[in-house]
Design a protein around this motif. Structure first.
Motif, PDB file in Angstrom:
ATOM      1  N   TYR A 163       0.862  -1.343   0.096  1.00  0.00           N
ATOM      2  CA  TYR A 163      -0.111   0.114  -0.119  1.00  0.00           C
ATOM      3  C   TYR A 163       0.848   1.163  -0.025  1.00  0.00           C
ATOM      4  N   GLU A 165       4.127   1.746  -1.101  1.00  0.00           N
ATOM      5  CA  GLU A 165       4.465   1.684  -2.325  1.00  0.00           C
ATOM      6  C   GLU A 165       3.530   2.100  -3.627  1.00  0.00           C
ATOM      7  N   ALA A 166       2.221   1.558  -3.513  1.00  0.00           N
ATOM      8  CA  ALA A 166       1.305   2.076  -4.327  1.00  0.00           C
ATOM      9  C   ALA A 166       1.147   3.776  -4.332  1.00  0.00           C
ATOM     10  N   SER A 167       1.059   4.223  -2.947  1.00  0.00           N
ATOM     11  CA  SER A 167       0.829   5.312  -2.779  1.00  0.00           C
ATOM     12  C   SER A 167       1.987   6.290  -3.271  1.00  0.00           C
ATOM     13  N   LEU A 168       3.056   5.982  -3.018  1.00  0.00           N
ATOM     14  CA  LEU A 168       4.388   6.883  -3.429  1.00  0.00           C
ATOM     15  C   LEU A 168       4.574   6.804  -4.880  1.00  0.00           C
ATOM     16  N   ALA A 169       4.430   5.522  -5.483  1.00  0.00           N
ATOM     17  CA  ALA A 169       4.333   5.295  -6.945  1.00  0.00           C
ATOM     18  C   ALA A 169       3.358   6.331  -7.490  1.00  0.00           C
ATOM     19  N   LEU A 170       2.356   6.928  -6.792  1.00  0.00           N
ATOM     20  CA  LEU A 170       1.253   7.633  -7.632  1.00  0.00           C
ATOM     21  C   LEU A 170       1.706   9.264  -7.247  1.00  0.00           C
ATOM     22  N   GLY A 171       2.843   9.442  -6.842  1.00  0.00           N
ATOM     23  CA  GLY A 171       3.400  10.782  -6.525  1.00  0.00           C
ATOM     24  C   GLY A 171       2.833  11.386  -5.254  1.00  0.00           C
ATOM     25  N   ALA A 172       2.462  10.328  -4.300  1.00  0.00           N
ATOM     26  CA  ALA A 172       1.904  11.034  -2.874  1.00  0.00           C
ATOM     27  C   ALA A 172       3.171  11.239  -2.288  1.00  0.00           C
ATOM     28  N   THR A 173       3.290  12.241  -1.227  1.00  0.00           N
ATOM     29  CA  THR A 173       4.288  12.553  -0.310  1.00  0.00           C
ATOM     30  C   THR A 173       4.465  11.403   0.700  1.00  0.00           C
TER      31      THR A 173
ATOM     32  N   MET B  52      11.965   4.565  -7.198  1.00  0.00           N
ATOM     33  CA  MET B  52      11.388   3.635  -5.973  1.00  0.00           C
ATOM     34  C   MET B  52      12.624   3.021  -5.245  1.00  0.00           C
ATOM     35  N   ALA B  80       8.207  13.428  -5.950  1.00  0.00           N
ATOM     36  CA  ALA B  80       6.800  13.140  -6.114  1.00  0.00           C
ATOM     37  C   ALA B  80       6.443  13.613  -7.346  1.00  0.00           C
ATOM     38  N   ARG B  83       7.369  10.903  -9.959  1.00  0.00           N
ATOM     39  CA  ARG B  83       6.689   9.815  -9.826  1.00  0.00           C
ATOM     40  C   ARG B  83       5.026  10.064 -10.533  1.00  0.00           C
ATOM     41  N   PHE B  90       2.143  -2.619 -10.554  1.00  0.00           N
ATOM     42  CA  PHE B  90       3.220  -3.728  -9.690  1.00  0.00           C
ATOM     43  C   PHE B  90       2.814  -5.022 -10.029  1.00  0.00           C
ATOM     44  N   ASN B  94      -2.147  -4.245  -6.234  1.00  0.00           N
ATOM     45  CA  ASN B  94      -2.324  -3.735  -5.016  1.00  0.00           C
ATOM     46  C   ASN B  94      -3.036  -2.387  -4.908  1.00  0.00           C
ATOM     47  N   PHE B  96      -6.078  -0.253  -2.907  1.00  0.00           N
ATOM     48  CA  PHE B  96      -6.012   0.442  -1.556  1.00  0.00           C
ATOM     49  C   PHE B  96      -7.371  -0.275  -1.088  1.00  0.00           C
ATOM     50  N   TYR B 106      -7.226   8.758  -6.023  1.00  0.00           N
ATOM     51  CA  TYR B 106      -6.219   9.105  -4.968  1.00  0.00           C
ATOM     52  C   TYR B 106      -5.208   9.838  -5.520  1.00  0.00           C
TER      53      TYR B 106
END
Ligand SMILES: Nc1ncnc2c1ncn2[C@@H]1O[C@H](COP(=O)(O)OP(=O)(O)OP(=O)(O)O)[C@@H](O)[C@H]1O
Ligand SMILES: [Mg+2]
Lengths: 281, 250
Positions: A163, A165-173, B52, B80, B83, B90, B94, B96, B106
């Motif tokens: 979770y 990784e998914a969030s960070l990969a979407l450009g979230a801080t 990453m 950020a 990305r 992945f 995955n 949320f 999101y």
């Protein structure tokens, strides 16, 4: 022994052990409810004690306990969850972090009277908060902080890394990831810890004895800087310090304490279920 | 047109040299497949492109990775923001533990899009692009976890597309899917390459041959061979490539 038999055997043993835990608890509950229910009345709940506490109600103590629990949550929850976030998400996994973790665990085993003395020294005297709700809530916060930190730590750790990784990969801080993904997912576990903490704080006497609890103060507090009566301490006094105290009042007080804790549990559980559902939806 | 230029990239995990002198050009609006045996560094390479690997302690990265004219390992780079330009899907789906709608919204929400109608539009457009809109349009508020594995993976693709990235990194996106779901995702990739530079890691030679324009063969942290997919698969220059793609490797 056949596999089937082993299975049944293990099941029976576990069931018996569970019974051994549940039955005494059930017995205590029913004992308190059976003996206390007769005392409960609007007058008992909503009026102040009279005649050296042998008559009247326990309203000031109920208000005292509730404000203490609320105050304790207000301090301990953000601090505890914040610490857990730091330990899991930010701190380097080195010896120092391990030592801190261990120290927190050890704090959970410190006798509560030591917290009482600590609170007396720091909050009541040094910081000059006096014997007050503020001092008491801060002391109780210290007492339950290890519980909150440890359970929040476990809850945050159990959030799968995918979770994050998914969030960070979407450009979230990193902070957005923690705030929007990690915390909501960990929330049911965090609240479980809060529930345990509340239970501990509500029943505490030694830690509040020196920091907030009044022996007899039949009026309501005006501010958080006032002393109050507290149910747990009140129960202790009337059961051991006041001769000729009617049993009905003791039993009623015990039941009310149980009820107050129950109310907080109920609210916490509702919040917990809402988060669980929100995570599933 | 070149989208990404990698030159002399070296990566160490502590004292393990995982990527050795990697140089590779990634073209825009093409699919580049990364193939090679397990543990040869394909995922590691993919994760250097959206940084990453920064999340792992004790990683040392040297060399140059350029996204168009930007050196992505420059100190001033906003990771950020990078990305958002380089989306990632992945190996394991995955999503949320949130609703389908919230999954797709999101990313855009995180960089400040708040207006409901704007988000609605992004969600619908992304789900349509990922070829899953028809299946979920009546249950946008249901949990993403209630979807099947293949649907979840397409949702994750939609979630990445909602960022309107320029590059799409896919790490074995069909590894956990059945042939039908795999087919749909391959079809989708062929559609998506009209708009994006796509890099896909795969263990399926057939898949690489079907969907990619260029192929790079990794072995023990090095690129052994790279070229047009047709040529790599029909007339490999290196003996090791030939052994690998004909399954005589080991
Ligand atoms: N976080 C890490 N720390 C140390 N070594 C790592 C780490 N991640 C990967 N490695 C090592 O780097 C090498 C390359 O790993 P990588 O995951 O990139 O391989 P891969 O080509 O993607 O393999 P697969 O096809 O099995 O996914 C492996 O030997 C692996 O053990
Ligand atoms: Mg991999």
């Amino acid at each position: 022994m056949s596999k089937n038999f082993k299975e049944k055997f293990a099941f029976t043993i576990l069931a018996l052990i569970t019974m051994c835990v549940i039955i005494p608890a059930l017995f205590i509950f029913s004992y308190i409810i059976y003996n206390g229910i007769g005392t409960i009345s609007l007058e008992f709940i909503f009026s102040a004690p009279r005649r050296g506490m042998t008559e009247g109600g326990i309203f000031p103590a109920i208000v005292g306990t509730m404000s203490l629990i609320l105050g304790t949550i207000v301090f301990a929850l953000p601090l505890g969850v914040g610490t857990a976030i730091y330990l899991v998400e930010y701190a380097k996994k080195n010896l120092l972090t391990k030592l801190i973790s261990l120290a927190i665990l050890n704090l959970a085993g410190v006798p509560s009277v030591v917290y009482g003395l600590f609170g007396l020294g720091l909050f009541v005297l040094l910081l000059g908060f006096g014997s007050s709700i503020l001092s008491g809530a801060l002391t109780l916060s210290c007492l339950i902080l290890p519980i909150i930190i440890k359970s929040s730590e476990a809850a945050i750790k159990s959030v799968p890394n995918i979770y994050r990784e998914a969030s960070l990969a979407l450009g979230a801080t990193k902070w957005q990831t923690i705030y929007k993904v990690v915390l909501p997912t960990a929330m049911p576990g965090i609240i479980t810890g809060a529930i345990l903490g509340i239970g501990r704080a509500a029943g505490e006497t030694a830690a509040i004895l020196l920091t907030v609890a009044a022996f007899f103060l039949p009026r309501l507090p005006n501010s958080i800087m006032d002393q109050v009566m507290v149910l747990s301490y009140h129960l202790y006094i009337i059961s051991s310090q006041v001769p000729g105290m009617p049993d009905a009042i003791k039993n009623g007080t015990a039941l009310v304490l149980l009820g107050v804790v129950g109310i907080f549990f109920f609210v916490a559980t509702v919040v917990r279920i809402r988060y669980k559902l929100a995570n599933r939806e | 047109m070149l989208k990404i230029t990698v030159s002399d990239l070296n990566l160490h995990y502590e004292d393990f040299h995982a990527l050795k002198n990697i140089s590779l050009n990634i073209e825009d609006k093409k699919v580049t497949a990364l193939i090679g045996p397990s543990g040869c560094g394909k995922s590691t390479f993919l994760r250097t492109i959206n940084r990453m690997n920064d999340l792992i302690d004790d990683v040392k990265i040297e060399g140059l990775v350029m996204l168009e004219d930007q050196d992505i390992y420059n100190k001033d780079v906003d990771v950020a923001a990078l990305r958002r330009r380089v989306g990632m899907v992945f190996q394991k789906p995955n999503p949320f533990p949130k609703s389908i709608y919230e999954n797709v919204a999101y990313g855009p929400r995180r960089y400040g899009i708040k207006a409901k109608n704007q988000l609605d539009e992004i969600v619908e457009r992304s789900l349509k692009k990922a070829a899953i809109w028809e299946e979920v349009k009546d249950r946008l508020n249901k949990s993403a976890l209630s979807l099947s594995g293949g649907q979840q993976q397409r949702l994750c693709i939609a979630r990445a597309l909602a960022m309107e990235p320029e590059v799409l990194l896919m790490d074995e996106p069909t590894a956990s899917l059945d042939p039908i779901a795999t087919g749909r995702i391959e079809e989708l990739i062929s559609q998506l390459k009209k708009d994006y530079a796509i890099i896909i890691v795969t263990h399926s030679m057939q898949q690489a041959a079907r969907i990619s324009d260029k192929t790079a063969f990794f072995l023990l942290g090095e690129i052994v061979e790279t070229g047009k997919t047709k040529e790599v698969f029909t007339t490999p220059k290196d003996k090791r490539t030939e052994d690998y793609i004909t399954g005589r490797f080991g």
